[in-house]
Design an enzyme around this catalytic site. Structure first.
Site, PDB file in Angstrom:
ATOM      1  N   GLY A 189       0.769  -1.118   0.024  1.00  0.00           N
ATOM      2  CA  GLY A 189       0.064   0.059  -0.099  1.00  0.00           C
ATOM      3  C   GLY A 189       0.739   1.335  -0.021  1.00  0.00           C
ATOM      4  O   GLY A 189       1.922   1.147  -0.078  1.00  0.00           O
ATOM      5  N   PHE A 190       0.048   2.395   0.372  1.00  0.00           N
ATOM      6  CA  PHE A 190       0.578   3.673   0.257  1.00  0.00           C
ATOM      7  C   PHE A 190       1.265   3.782  -1.307  1.00  0.00           C
ATOM      8  O   PHE A 190       2.506   4.177  -1.208  1.00  0.00           O
ATOM      9  CB  PHE A 190       1.920   3.949   1.268  1.00  0.00           C
ATOM     10  CG  PHE A 190       1.947   5.465   1.685  1.00  0.00           C
ATOM     11  CD1 PHE A 190       0.748   6.227   2.343  1.00  0.00           C
ATOM     12  CD2 PHE A 190       2.951   6.169   1.304  1.00  0.00           C
ATOM     13  CE1 PHE A 190       0.883   7.680   2.575  1.00  0.00           C
ATOM     14  CE2 PHE A 190       2.778   7.623   1.556  1.00  0.00           C
ATOM     15  CZ  PHE A 190       1.701   8.164   2.291  1.00  0.00           C
ATOM     16  N   HIS A 205       4.204   1.349  -8.111  1.00  0.00           N
ATOM     17  CA  HIS A 205       3.175   0.106  -8.049  1.00  0.00           C
ATOM     18  C   HIS A 205       2.235   0.322  -9.153  1.00  0.00           C
ATOM     19  O   HIS A 205       1.796  -0.670  -9.636  1.00  0.00           O
ATOM     20  CB  HIS A 205       2.571   0.439  -6.759  1.00  0.00           C
ATOM     21  CG  HIS A 205       3.301   0.583  -5.501  1.00  0.00           C
ATOM     22  ND1 HIS A 205       3.262   1.291  -4.647  1.00  0.00           N
ATOM     23  CD2 HIS A 205       3.657  -0.812  -4.830  1.00  0.00           C
ATOM     24  CE1 HIS A 205       4.102   1.149  -3.643  1.00  0.00           C
ATOM     25  NE2 HIS A 205       4.475  -0.255  -3.809  1.00  0.00           N
ATOM     26  N   GLU A 234      11.975  -3.800  -9.718  1.00  0.00           N
ATOM     27  CA  GLU A 234      13.354  -4.264  -9.736  1.00  0.00           C
ATOM     28  C   GLU A 234      13.841  -3.412  -8.580  1.00  0.00           C
ATOM     29  O   GLU A 234      15.007  -3.768  -8.115  1.00  0.00           O
ATOM     30  CB  GLU A 234      13.860  -3.914 -11.047  1.00  0.00           C
ATOM     31  CG  GLU A 234      13.560  -4.832 -12.090  1.00  0.00           C
ATOM     32  CD  GLU A 234      14.561  -4.602 -13.039  1.00  0.00           C
ATOM     33  OE1 GLU A 234      14.969  -3.621 -13.592  1.00  0.00           O
ATOM     34  OE2 GLU A 234      14.564  -5.593 -14.142  1.00  0.00           O
ATOM     35  N   LYS A 235      13.111  -2.295  -8.042  1.00  0.00           N
ATOM     36  CA  LYS A 235      13.591  -1.373  -6.989  1.00  0.00           C
ATOM     37  C   LYS A 235      14.218  -2.517  -5.737  1.00  0.00           C
ATOM     38  O   LYS A 235      15.067  -2.208  -4.990  1.00  0.00           O
ATOM     39  CB  LYS A 235      12.566  -0.550  -6.393  1.00  0.00           C
ATOM     40  CG  LYS A 235      13.403   0.624  -6.015  1.00  0.00           C
ATOM     41  CD  LYS A 235      13.634   0.891  -4.611  1.00  0.00           C
ATOM     42  CE  LYS A 235      12.177   0.961  -3.589  1.00  0.00           C
ATOM     43  NZ  LYS A 235      12.512   0.780  -2.204  1.00  0.00           N
ATOM     44  N   ASP A 236      13.251  -3.347  -5.572  1.00  0.00           N
ATOM     45  CA  ASP A 236      13.656  -4.328  -4.529  1.00  0.00           C
ATOM     46  C   ASP A 236      14.232  -5.695  -5.218  1.00  0.00           C
ATOM     47  O   ASP A 236      13.463  -6.806  -5.247  1.00  0.00           O
ATOM     48  CB  ASP A 236      12.154  -4.983  -3.698  1.00  0.00           C
ATOM     49  CG  ASP A 236      11.638  -3.590  -2.955  1.00  0.00           C
ATOM     50  OD1 ASP A 236      12.386  -3.515  -1.965  1.00  0.00           O
ATOM     51  OD2 ASP A 236      10.724  -3.068  -3.356  1.00  0.00           O
ATOM     52  N   ARG A 242       8.471   4.643   1.522  1.00  0.00           N
ATOM     53  CA  ARG A 242       9.539   5.147   2.596  1.00  0.00           C
ATOM     54  C   ARG A 242       9.985   6.734   2.189  1.00  0.00           C
ATOM     55  O   ARG A 242      10.302   7.109   3.275  1.00  0.00           O
ATOM     56  CB  ARG A 242      10.526   4.036   2.932  1.00  0.00           C
ATOM     57  CG  ARG A 242      10.064   2.914   3.656  1.00  0.00           C
ATOM     58  CD  ARG A 242      10.950   2.222   4.225  1.00  0.00           C
ATOM     59  NE  ARG A 242      10.585   1.230   5.175  1.00  0.00           N
ATOM     60  CZ  ARG A 242      10.417  -0.256   4.808  1.00  0.00           C
ATOM     61  NH1 ARG A 242      10.744  -0.697   3.371  1.00  0.00           N
ATOM     62  NH2 ARG A 242       9.878  -1.136   5.479  1.00  0.00           N
TER      63      ARG A 242
HETATM   64  O1  PAF Z   1       7.729  -5.324  -2.129  1.00  0.00           O
HETATM   65  C1  PAF Z   1       6.568  -5.192  -1.201  1.00  0.00           C
HETATM   66  O2  PAF Z   1       5.853  -4.205  -1.138  1.00  0.00           O
HETATM   67  C2  PAF Z   1       6.668  -6.410  -0.236  1.00  0.00           C
HETATM   68  O3  PAF Z   1       7.786  -6.920   0.380  1.00  0.00           O
HETATM   69  C3  PAF Z   1       5.588  -7.738  -0.729  1.00  0.00           C
HETATM   70  C4  PAF Z   1       6.166  -7.934  -2.054  1.00  0.00           C
HETATM   71  C5  PAF Z   1       4.249  -7.055  -1.048  1.00  0.00           C
HETATM   72  C6  PAF Z   1       5.401  -8.749   0.248  1.00  0.00           C
HETATM   73  O4  PAF Z   1       4.609  -8.145   1.491  1.00  0.00           O
END
Ligand code: PAF
Length: 292
Positions: free
Chosen positions: A38-39, A44, A155-157, A194
């Site tokens: 969320g947020f 996203h 890909e940020k994560d 964040r």
């Molecule tokens: O990237 C995220 O926002 C979270 O780590 C995810 C993949 C939704 C799992 O909680």
């Protein structure tokens, strides 16, 4: 013609999700899933738009997953805005949003966790013990519940994306895991929920992350293969901005094994994590050697 924007249906229980997903399958429609906490920001929403381009229907999930936060991390203050998020999901093409309560996902007696071994090690895996176990567990649950054709992640994560690709493969979940490019602010800062924590001064200093990574990327493109030299280049803006470095490393882009030299056959990834005040930000870029 684009379909009209409607507020997505909010699902709260696994039964509602199963009913929705079974109904889709009966009608022969394909499903893209976009799990989020969320947020929502443009990063996203780009996942939802891509999901809409690839499948008939898009479902998003909004769940601040407690098992991926350490005891001293920001679970209780993690930003939330469900009604704003629902409107954004609708505009980006999502038909339903699953936003369960923590006690629904982790009821009394819950005791089954998913651990992905190699790619969870090092980087954020070492700095945030248990984090990827929490991510892998909740993502496995969501994939098993929705059984989507495609699931999209940013890909940020980057390490998270490799963890999820590994679990999709190893558990034979029959879902295509799609990684999508990081969406950045105009000045280069990677979008993140964040970022909202940053003071004006930290927001300026946060630019040193992308600045360092871009310098490494440009040097690799110009032929620099020595990882120690690339890291020194990437560190310079971070040191100048006096950010508290967590790590800056170059890893194999697929296995995430440490690299000392870039080669044309093995693309690298530069990954950084740093603290701006109490806010921990991460970012990464591809490193492709000249001609690679
Ligand atoms: O990237 C995220 O926002 C979270 O780590 C995810 C993949 C939704 C799992 O909680």
């Amino acid at each position: 013609m684009e379909p009209p924007v409607t507020t997505p249906r909010l699902l709260k229980t696994p039964d509602e999700v199963r009913w929705f997903a079974n109904d889709l399958r009966r009608r022969g429609q394909t499903l893209a899933l976009v799990p989020t906490m969320g947020f929502l920001h443009d990063g996203h929403l780009s996942l939802m738009r891509e999901g809409r381009a690839r499948c008939d229907v898009v479902a998003a999930t909004i769940f601040v997953n407690p098992t991926q936060f350490g005891p001293t991390e920001d679970l209780s203050r993690y930003p939330r805005d469900l009604s704003g998020d629902l409107a954004k999901c609708g505009a980006a093409g999502a038909t339903v949003v699953y936003s369960p309560e923590p006690s629904t996902v982790y009821p009394q007696g819950f005791q089954t966790y998913v651990t992905v071994e190699q790619v969870s090690q090092g980087l954020c895996g070492d700095r945030r013990p248990g984090h990827f176990r929490g991510v892998a567990t909740v993502v496995t649950k969501l994939l098993a519940l929705f059984r989507p054709d495609v699931a999209l992640f940013g890909e940020k994560d980057y390490q998270q994306l490799q963890v999820i690709k590994a679990l999709g493969r190893d558990l034979e979940l029959g879902v295509e895991i799609v990684g999508m490019p990081t969406i950045r602010e105009a000045d280069g800062l990677a979008m993140s929920s964040r970022n909202t924590y940053l003071s004006a001064d930290d927001r300026v200093r946060a630019l040193s992350l992308s600045k360092g990574l871009f310098a490494m990327q440009a040097a690799a493109k110009a032929g620099e293969a020595d990882v120690a030299k690339l890291v020194a280049l990437g560190l310079a803006p971070l040191t100048a901005a006096q950010v508290k470095l967590d790590y800056l490393e170059v890893r194999d882009a697929t296995t995430l094994e440490p690299l000392t030299t870039l080669t044309k056959e093995k693309p690298g990834r530069a990954l950084v994590a740093a603290f701006l005040g109490t806010t921990r930000l991460i970012d990464n870029v591809a490193l492709t050697l000249a001609g690679g």
